[in-house]
Design a protein around this motif. Structure first.
Motif, PDB file in Angstrom:
ATOM      1  N   UNK A 104      12.243  -7.468 -12.120  1.00 43.97           N
ATOM      2  CA  UNK A 104      11.195  -6.448 -12.304  1.00 43.97           C
ATOM      3  C   UNK A 104       9.584  -6.563 -12.544  1.00 43.97           C
ATOM      4  N   UNK A 107       7.946  -7.222  -9.325  1.00 42.84           N
ATOM      5  CA  UNK A 107       7.681  -6.103  -8.824  1.00 42.84           C
ATOM      6  C   UNK A 107       6.392  -5.467  -9.169  1.00 42.84           C
ATOM      7  N   UNK A 108       6.295  -5.491 -10.678  1.00 43.44           N
ATOM      8  CA  UNK A 108       5.131  -4.839 -11.314  1.00 43.44           C
ATOM      9  C   UNK A 108       3.774  -5.459 -10.795  1.00 43.44           C
ATOM     10  N   UNK A 112       7.109  -6.314  -3.613  1.00 42.10           N
ATOM     11  CA  UNK A 112       8.260  -5.405  -3.575  1.00 42.10           C
ATOM     12  C   UNK A 112       9.277  -5.663  -2.604  1.00 42.10           C
ATOM     13  N   UNK A 113      10.266  -5.588  -2.667  1.00 40.98           N
ATOM     14  CA  UNK A 113      11.356  -5.970  -1.513  1.00 40.98           C
ATOM     15  C   UNK A 113      12.232  -4.811  -1.491  1.00 40.98           C
ATOM     16  N   UNK A 133       9.895   4.985  -7.301  1.00 36.39           N
ATOM     17  CA  UNK A 133       9.125   3.845  -6.762  1.00 36.39           C
ATOM     18  C   UNK A 133       7.524   3.889  -7.496  1.00 36.39           C
ATOM     19  N   UNK A 134       7.246   4.956  -8.011  1.00 33.68           N
ATOM     20  CA  UNK A 134       5.888   4.865  -8.469  1.00 33.68           C
ATOM     21  C   UNK A 134       5.756   4.033  -9.941  1.00 33.68           C
ATOM     22  N   UNK A 135       4.770   3.236 -10.015  1.00 35.51           N
ATOM     23  CA  UNK A 135       4.480   2.516 -11.281  1.00 35.51           C
ATOM     24  C   UNK A 135       3.863   3.120 -12.428  1.00 35.51           C
ATOM     25  N   UNK A 195       9.194   1.748  -1.506  1.00 36.11           N
ATOM     26  CA  UNK A 195       8.702   0.369  -1.944  1.00 36.11           C
ATOM     27  C   UNK A 195       7.293   0.486  -1.926  1.00 36.11           C
TER      28      UNK A 195
ATOM     29  N   UNK B 196      15.547  -2.149 -10.330  1.00 31.25           N
ATOM     30  CA  UNK B 196      14.918  -3.378 -10.651  1.00 31.25           C
ATOM     31  C   UNK B 196      13.762  -3.599  -9.683  1.00 31.25           C
ATOM     32  N   UNK B 199      10.578  -2.251 -10.111  1.00 32.08           N
ATOM     33  CA  UNK B 199       9.879  -2.699 -11.230  1.00 32.08           C
ATOM     34  C   UNK B 199      10.117  -2.064 -12.468  1.00 32.08           C
TER      35      UNK B 199
END
Lengths: 299, 329
Positions: A104, A107-108, A112-113, A133-135, A195, B196, B199
């Motif tokens: 994670x 990804x941050x 991203x996969x 999906x949004x951070x 993604x 995960x 993120x």
């Protein structure tokens, strides 16, 4: 797909031009790598699944990762994105060492996969899939979640962004549907759109074309190209050689866990080692139906 | 046969103290299992933790009941951390195994002779546990009974506060599951790797769900100790957890009102069949059963009903069949 950014020199041409001067040898350094991996080793018991000496992924380009079944492509994906642990090895993302980081966190950081077996969240709606999906969402903290006024305005922005992406991926009429009610191809699209919600720097697509019908393949190709036009780097695993040839700026070939060749698509497809290990002697003749089926379900 | 008595008794139990305890445990399970997909088979340990916190703080240490409530929350949190940290990184099945074992470990430890001075051993803790609470009873001292529901003045006050607690926790769960937090948690239930890869730190969310569900269950334990004025280790058997699951599935998992509807129906049916059979045997309608069989027969009937529910309405009473049918992977 209209190429709105293709006013001057498109990013596709830029990427091709930059990579033209790079020699086609395995492990070659690139002018501006976003991802650099060294001595990545993963064994399962006696089997060496991945043993990559050195590889660099050029920023802003579309790089294809190809190779026969069991070559270690997906395992390599899993290792790089933190979903599997290496036996040894190190890699950097944007020059920052990221080996051993939790998936994670990677990804941050902007890596991203997607997954070979699509992971659309079936019992959630399409829009909820997108919102996930949004951070950096305030409302994802348990205490802030109780007070909607803390996150409502951010949620509105997320929804707008989600709707734009869904329209681009032709899923806007499915907004309120459960993701489980989508077709296989639509789920692939949803996963890709999801993604992109986090505005990643590197998108890693694991077999984006598997199980997708030819008509949808065309639009998927367009979407992947448009991702590059927005400046996002794309790395993807694929068996469909037509597609690889069509959209990739650079091709990396894996066999038995190692990188056996890399280079521009045309060069790689003439490489004797690649033909021997993967493409087969008659790769440029028309495929029979059974041959197509074989490449399609390559897991 | 006294139909009025059957109805009064049944209604009283359907919304009574025991139903409240189970509903609170089921609300906790709804957070853990219904929304986050955590298979916690040891919910009774959290209930026991709540009860014992009250018993130990009030009786053993002679301290305030209000302090006991704070301690109950802390103990439930610690218990959730102990259970969750080693298991939540593993597959879901491991949590199920660990929690059911842990709940039995908890019960056997608290009833052991070694801690008799503090925890009361097999006899548990008995005394004026909830006095501080019952002193706050605002009902008139000459209160007799409500028209249909036959509670004592003391029980009615517990029931009122119990339902306020249920309402408060239901509101909390409702707020949470329609927030981005709830979205992440539901996503983890669907596919942890997908969440995960976007993120989210799934481990932290699962731990939060386990803690929150555990704290809600601990309040069930507090209500239990205060209402019964006693804490008995052997009431915290694994079947408590499975009744709470029954209630949750009956009402519909991942539905905010599922535990409430399920709990009322569960206790209505269980008490109703019990009272009915008891009266019917007394009246001579049924001659092949003894009054002592009633307790078991009603569970047989309940079990048969559950099987029928799973066959004909697997999503529970409130559940959405559409959601279930889509679970094709």
């Amino acid at each position: 797909m209209p190429d709105s950014t293709a006013t001057g020199v498109s990013r596709a041409e830029q990427a091709k031009a930059t990579l033209a001067s790079v020699p086609a040898t395995p492990g070659v350094p690139k002018p501006d790598p976003i991802l650099v991996a060294d001595h990545v080793l993963r064994t399962f018991g006696g089997l060496t699944a991945v043993n990559v000496e050195h590889v660099e992924i050029q920023r802003g380009a579309i790089t294809a990762l190809i190779g026969p079944n069991g070559a270690g492509k997906t395992t390599f994906f899993n290792l790089i994105t933190g979903f599997d642990d290496v036996n040894e090895g190190a890699w950097t993302f944007n020059g920052r060492p990221v080996a051993g980081k939790a998936p994670f966190r990677l990804a941050r950081l902007g890596m991203v996969r997607t997954f070979q077996l699509t992971k659309a969240l079936s019992r959630m709606t399409v829009i909820d899939n997108m919102r996930l999906g949004a951070k950096d969402q305030t409302g994802e903290h348990i205490f802030a979640a109780i007070f909607p006024f803390l996150w409502k305005s951010q949620e509105k922005q997320i929804d707008q962004r989600a709707m734009r992406l869904l329209e681009r991926f032709n899923l806007h009429e499915k907004v309120g549907d459960f993701a489980g009610s989508l077709s296989g191809g639509q789920r692939k699209l949803l996963e890709m759109a999801r993604a992109l919600m986090s505005d990643p720097e590197l998108v890693m697509l694991d077999e984006p074309m598997a199980g997708v019908n030819p008509a949808l393949k065309q639009s998927l190709l367009g979407h992947i190209k448009s991702i590059r036009e927005e400046g996002t780097t794309v790395l993807f695993v694929e068996h469909d050689m037509d597609m690889v040839h069509d959209i990739s700026d650079w091709v990396i070939v894996m066999a038995q866990g190692q990188i056996i060749a890399e280079g521009p698509p045309d060069t790689v497809m003439k490489n004797a080692a690649v033909i021997d290990a993967y493409l087969g002697a008659r790769h440029d003749s028309n495929l029979t139906e059974s041959g197509e089926a074989l490449t399609e379900d390559g897991a | 046969m006294d139909w009025g008595f059957v109805l009064t008794q049944t209604m009283t139990q359907a919304v009574g103290v025991t139903a409240i305890i189970y509903i609170l445990a089921a609300i906790g399970l709804n957070v853990q299992f219904g929304y986050a997909g955590l298979l916690n088979f040891g919910q009774v340990a959290f209930v026991a933790a709540g009860s014992y916190a009250v018993g130990v703080i009030v009786l053993t240490f002679d301290l305030s009941l209000w302090l006991a409530i704070v301690v109950a929350v802390v103990v439930a949190t610690i218990l959730a951390l102990l259970l969750g940290i080693p298991t939540l990184r593993l597959r879901a099945d491991y949590l199920a195994i660990v929690t059911i074992a842990a709940s039995e470990l908890f019960r056997l430890t608290v009833r052991s002779i070694a801690f008799k001075d503090v925890l009361g051993g097999a006899q548990g803790l008995n005394g004026k546990l909830g006095q501080q609470f019952h002193d706050t009873n605002p009902l008139p001292a000459d209160f007799q009974s409500l028209p249909v529901l036959s509670w004592t003045r003391q029980d009615l006050w517990v029931v009122i506060v119990g339902w306020i607690l249920i309402a408060a926790f239901t509101l909390l769960v409702w707020l949470l599951v329609r927030s981005p937090w709830g979205r992440v948690v539901k996503g983890i239930r669907e596919d942890e790797d997908a969440v995960v890869s976007l993120g989210k730190n799934a481990f932290v969310y699962k731990l939060q769900a386990l803690i929150l569900g555990g704290i809600i269950a601990a309040f069930g334990g507090i209500v239990w100790a205060v209402a019964k004025q006693s804490v008995q280790p052997d009431t915290f058997q694994p079947d408590f957890t499975f009744f709470a699951y029954t209630i949750l599935l009956l009402g519909g998992a991942a539905r905010v009102f599922g535990p409430i509807v399920g709990g009322i129906i569960f206790w209505f049916l269980l008490a109703g069949t019990g009272e009915f059979l008891g009266q019917a045997i007394q009246a001579g309608w049924i001659d092949f059963l003894q009054p002592t069989d009633v307790g078991n027969i009603r569970f047989v009937l309940m079990g048969s009903g559950l099987i029928a529910l799973m066959v004909f309405r697997p999503q529970g009473i409130f559940g959405d069949r559409k959601e279930l049918a889509l679970d094709a992977r």
